[in-house]
Design an enzyme around this catalytic site. Structure first.
Site, short mmCIF file in Angstrom:
data_model
loop_
_atom_site.label_atom_id
_atom_site.label_comp_id
_atom_site.label_asym_id
_atom_site.label_seq_id
_atom_site.Cartn_x
_atom_site.Cartn_y
_atom_site.Cartn_z
N LEU A 100 0.87 -1.17 0.00
CA LEU A 100 0.00 0.00 0.00
C LEU A 100 0.91 1.22 0.00
O LEU A 100 1.74 1.39 0.89
CB LEU A 100 -0.91 -0.01 1.23
N ASP A 101 0.76 2.08 -1.01
CA ASP A 101 1.63 3.25 -1.15
C ASP A 101 1.61 4.14 0.09
O ASP A 101 0.59 4.22 0.78
CB ASP A 101 1.19 4.09 -2.36
N PRO A 102 2.72 4.86 0.37
CA PRO A 102 2.73 5.79 1.50
C PRO A 102 1.61 6.82 1.45
O PRO A 102 1.10 7.24 2.48
CB PRO A 102 4.11 6.45 1.39
#
Length: 331
Positions: free
Chosen positions: A42-44
């Protein structure tokens, strides 16, 4: 401690940092050393459901990567960025703003099996290097289109009622995006009128593995005769895991200090909720644990979750009455 801890990942935290947080919590709680891994990046800049596998559950983390996901995401119209999200710099602008009616009219074009070009700023590899590293170095990155499936797209809630849903029909495949429920901001601002021009719109997408929400947002904006980028991305479900079981980092820290992490540890079996159970005798369980093949088992072909008195033994494959171990569990 063999199972799943589901984090509600905050903004700015990477998936590997989520893994580190759980490792630290296990140490602080006095649980000892366990393998820990995540079940899907999950992207930052995204928030929401991040499944963390602990102990023997790490053997199932790869299966989570293949699961479908549900995201809420907001598309801001008028500006396209190089990263397709709020982190990037503007590369295209447009004065065109779509109406709600226009948005709802194009959703069907992006439902079902579609082909999409991944963002240049992605973790895909090009000649052995990450695409985002090449893009940040100023190189032109062109990634091949991929076939994915959008099972459904929903438009904002109208008048507090359920979101309008455009159902998809096929396939399987990942993604990137919410608000704390699968409805879209039902209790925030009043829904836009059909003919009102929109600066942004929030949608919910149920997608297959490999889907990029940033690309989906880009393509929706282009289909509306404008450009756009993602300003909010929240994953509300990953495989069988949703926000109802997710905890904050503060809660994780609180439970670690109280040595009560088992209170939120979900069973290893939960990740295989779509696979039937196969009950074993002690002798059969012993044979599978030794890597032997069981013959003459009366079960249909396919995968099963083999267990002995509710204790996981192995993920197995049955073919013509023979049972072979796919993944064994040391429990």
């Amino acid at each position: 401690m063999h199972g799943w801890i589901i984090l509600d990942k905050p903004l700015g935290l990477g998936s590997t940092q989520g893994v580190s947080a759980v490792k630290r919590a296990l140490r602080e709680g006095g649980y000892g050393k366990f393998k820990v891994g995540h079940g899907g990046t999950l992207d930052p800049l995204a928030t929401g459901v991040l499944p963390i596998a602990v102990g023997e559950a790490t053997k199932l983390a790869g299966r989570m990567l293949d699961s479908d996901k549900i995201y809420d995401f907001t598309v801001m119209f008028g500006v396209q960025t190089d990263t397709l999200d709020a982190e990037g710099v503007s590369i295209a602008t447009s004065d065109v703003r779509p109406t709600m009616a226009a948005v709802e009219a194009v959703l069907a074009q992006f439902t079902g099996p579609i082909s999409q070009a991944p963002p240049a700023y992605s973790a895909l590899k090009v000649d052995g290097e990450r695409a985002y590293d090449l893009a940040r170095a100023g190189q032109d990155v062109v990634l091949a289109s991929r076939n994915v499936t959008i099972y459904s797209l929903s438009s904002p809630v109208r008048g507090g009622g359920p979101a309008k849903l455009v159902e998809g029909g096929f396939g399987e495949r990942d993604g990137l995006g919410e608000s704390p429920s699968t409805t879209v901001q039902a209790d925030v601002d009043p829904p836009p009128r059909s003919g009102e021009e929109l600066d942004e719109v929030t949608l919910t997408a149920h997608v297959s593995k490999g889907t990029y929400i940033r690309s989906l947002a880009r393509d929706i904006a282009l289909a509306l005769g404008t450009v756009g980028h993602v300003t909010m991305l929240r994953r509300i479900k990953a495989g069988p895991f949703d926000l109802s079981a997710a905890i904050s980092l503060d809660k994780l820290d609180e439970l670690a200090k109280a040595s009560a992490l088992e209170d939120v540890l979900l069973p290893l079996r939960v990740a295989l909720d779509d696979i039937p159970a196969l009950s074993l005798t002690p002798d059969q369980a012993g044979a599978l644990r030794q890597g032997r093949i069981l013959a003459g088992i009366a079960a249909d072909d396919g995968q099963y979750f083999a267990e002995l008195d509710a204790v996981p033994v192995a993920l197995v494959e049955v073919e013509d009455g023979d049972v072979r171990v796919v993944r064994g569990f040391n429990l």
